[in-house]
Design a protein around this motif. Structure first.
Motif, short mmCIF file in Angstrom:
data_model
loop_
_atom_site.label_atom_id
_atom_site.label_comp_id
_atom_site.label_asym_id
_atom_site.label_seq_id
_atom_site.Cartn_x
_atom_site.Cartn_y
_atom_site.Cartn_z
N GLN A 47 53.29 42.42 42.51
CA GLN A 47 54.15 41.82 41.51
C GLN A 47 54.33 42.78 40.35
O GLN A 47 53.47 43.62 40.08
N TYR A 48 55.47 42.68 39.70
CA TYR A 48 55.84 43.56 38.60
C TYR A 48 56.27 42.69 37.44
O TYR A 48 57.14 41.83 37.59
N HIS A 49 55.65 42.90 36.27
CA HIS A 49 55.91 42.03 35.12
C HIS A 49 56.85 42.66 34.10
O HIS A 49 56.99 42.14 33.00
N GLY A 50 57.47 43.78 34.45
CA GLY A 50 58.37 44.44 33.51
C GLY A 50 59.71 43.74 33.45
O GLY A 50 59.85 42.54 33.72
N GLN A 51 60.75 44.54 33.08
CA GLN A 51 62.10 44.00 32.99
C GLN A 51 62.50 43.33 34.30
O GLN A 51 62.40 43.92 35.36
N ASN A 52 62.96 42.08 34.23
CA ASN A 52 63.34 41.33 35.43
C ASN A 52 62.20 41.36 36.46
O ASN A 52 62.36 41.86 37.57
N THR A 91 60.16 56.75 36.12
CA THR A 91 59.08 55.99 35.50
C THR A 91 59.47 55.49 34.12
O THR A 91 59.08 54.39 33.71
N ALA A 92 60.28 56.28 33.39
CA ALA A 92 60.69 55.86 32.05
C ALA A 92 61.60 54.64 32.11
O ALA A 92 61.41 53.66 31.37
N VAL A 93 62.60 54.67 33.00
CA VAL A 93 63.55 53.54 33.05
C VAL A 93 62.97 52.34 33.77
O VAL A 93 63.53 51.24 33.70
N MET A 94 61.85 52.53 34.47
CA MET A 94 61.20 51.36 35.07
C MET A 94 60.43 50.59 33.99
O MET A 94 60.30 49.37 34.07
N ARG A 133 79.54 52.47 32.09
CA ARG A 133 79.64 53.87 31.69
C ARG A 133 79.11 54.03 30.26
O ARG A 133 79.62 53.39 29.33
N GLY A 134 78.07 54.84 30.12
CA GLY A 134 77.46 55.02 28.80
C GLY A 134 76.39 54.00 28.50
O GLY A 134 75.75 54.05 27.45
N GLY A 135 76.18 53.03 29.43
CA GLY A 135 75.18 51.99 29.20
C GLY A 135 73.78 52.44 29.60
O GLY A 135 73.53 53.62 29.90
N LYS A 136 72.87 51.48 29.64
CA LYS A 136 71.47 51.79 29.91
C LYS A 136 71.21 51.98 31.41
O LYS A 136 71.83 51.34 32.25
N TYR A 137 70.25 52.87 31.68
CA TYR A 137 69.79 53.10 33.04
C TYR A 137 68.57 52.23 33.32
O TYR A 137 67.75 51.99 32.43
N SER A 138 68.45 51.77 34.54
CA SER A 138 67.24 51.05 34.96
C SER A 138 67.01 51.33 36.45
O SER A 138 67.93 51.78 37.15
N LEU A 139 65.81 51.06 36.92
CA LEU A 139 65.50 51.25 38.33
C LEU A 139 66.18 50.16 39.14
O LEU A 139 66.17 48.98 38.74
N SER A 140 66.78 50.54 40.27
CA SER A 140 67.39 49.53 41.13
C SER A 140 66.34 48.51 41.54
O SER A 140 65.26 48.89 42.02
N PRO A 141 66.60 47.20 41.33
CA PRO A 141 65.58 46.18 41.58
C PRO A 141 64.95 46.26 42.96
O PRO A 141 63.73 46.16 43.11
N HIS A 142 65.76 46.50 44.01
CA HIS A 142 65.21 46.50 45.36
C HIS A 142 64.45 47.79 45.68
O HIS A 142 63.87 47.91 46.75
N ARG A 143 64.46 48.74 44.73
CA ARG A 143 63.70 49.98 44.92
C ARG A 143 62.35 49.93 44.20
O ARG A 143 61.54 50.85 44.35
N SER A 144 62.12 48.87 43.44
CA SER A 144 60.91 48.82 42.61
C SER A 144 59.63 48.88 43.43
O SER A 144 58.74 49.69 43.16
#
Length: 352
Positions: A47-52, A91-94, A133-144
């Motif tokens: 389980q992951y308790h970070g963003q989403n 790791t930063a955007v995760m 475009r120009g927005g925030k980066y995050s890790l793809s949820p299904h790749r977490s």
């Protein structure tokens, strides 16, 4: 030092003891060899308790299935993630979604152009997503989960980086021992003695004993505090192992520079260039021992006895494929005589 000398004799006569572990017997209901899992299976969840935040149900992959993965594709994945800056971005955007300028600032990347070179590849591989475009980066949820599993597996392989550096030291001996074709093993001895001198200068070591062995190994024993034996923070590695194997962390032990050498010789280098090295530590009422070959641990740090003394004993045998010469008692005696003039309060003796 009488107890110390007795322990040295025990150390040299004691056969190598390695921790034996019985293979785990997993009796999983309904899971026999008839389903093609004759080599076993890997089970994982988390389980992951970070963003989403996410929770993953238990999953299973057969070992056979893993071993038959397309090696070309697997190597491309590992190569893509093997870039340090890309791994830092992931790791930063995760941890939390970040804009491009925030990533550049956090990772000290210097320019946004450098960032976009990597994010373009990561976006194309569907490893990260961008809000707009120009927005925030995050890790793809299904790749977490796969990404975290890769980091978990890597954490069990971190010590291999130390062993790669040890192997590199063996392949570049001249950097440490100079350009001579006849390398001098006394340089290794001087590096070990240098550490006992530091302990003496700190006010904890008053006696150092050297013992020449018949097999061209040598023992250096002191009555200092003993190398710390506790585990390092967030690691299963002990302080002892770090001091004896981490070449890049040359601040962990004293070093000497051989004539024509370009890199200092410290304890990990001594370990790497030795066919065998045994360290024994007397500290906190216990005697602990660990063995190495070419710098790679052959045993864990094992408790082998109790003691009222303190100190460190290192026995090493220079690799005969590297060192053609043997230790010379006269050379060692002359070196100790010179040290006695510099350190009159330190008792130095050589036995054979």
């Amino acid at each position: 030092m009488h107890e110390l000398k007795h322990l040295v004799n025990q150390l040299l006569s004691k056969p190598s003891s390695q921790k034996n572990e019985e293979p785990a017997d997993f009796n999983i209901e309904g899971n026999d060899n008839s389903d093609g899992n004759e080599l076993g299976a890997i089970f994982y969840s988390g389980q992951y308790h970070g963003q989403n935040g996410y929770r993953w149900m238990p999953q299973q992959k057969s070992v056979t299935q893993l071993l038959e993965l397309n090696s070309d594709k697997v190597s491309k994945i590992l190569a893509a993630l093997g870039n340090k800056q890309r791994l830092d971005i992931l790791t930063a955007v995760m941890r939390k979604p970040l804009t491009g300028p925030e990533v550049v600032e956090q990772l000290n990347m210097g320019t946004t152009g450098q960032l976009y070179h990597h994010t373009k590849a990561l976006l194309g591989a569907d490893l990260i997503v961008q809000e707009e475009r120009g927005g925030k980066y995050s890790l793809s949820p299904h790749r977490s989960l796969p990404f975290l599993l890769l980091l978990a597996a890597s954490s069990d392989l971190l010590d291999t980086t130390d062993y790669m550096e040890l192997a590199e030291a063996r392949n570049n001996v001249g950097s440490y021992l100079g350009s001579s074709q006849s390398y001098d093993p006394h340089h290794l001895l001087s590096a070990v003695i240098e550490n006992t001198l530091l302990e003496h200068q700190a006010g904890y070591c008053t006696e150092v004993t050297l013992i020449l062995q018949n097999d061209n190994s040598i023992t250096i024993a002191d009555n200092g505090r003993g190398i710390p034996v506790h585990a390092l923070p967030n690691s299963n590695k002990t302080n002892v192992q770090a001091i004896l194997t981490e070449i890049s962390h040359d601040h962990l032990s004293a070093s000497i520079l051989a004539p024509d050498g370009t890199k200092g010789i410290h304890l990990p280098v001594v370990n790497a260039l030795s066919d065998r090295l045994i360290v024994e530590i007397r500290r906190e009422g216990k005697v602990r021992r660990q063995e190495f070959k070419h710098g790679i641990p052959q045993t864990e740090l094992l408790v082998t006895g109790v003691t009222k003394e303190t100190g460190t004993t290192i026995t090493f045998k220079p690799d005969q494929d590297i060192f053609r010469a043997s230790f010379n008692q006269t050379t060692i005696s002359n070196h100790l005589a010179a040290l006695k003039e510099i350190y009159p309060n330190l008792k130095l003796e050589i036995l054979q």
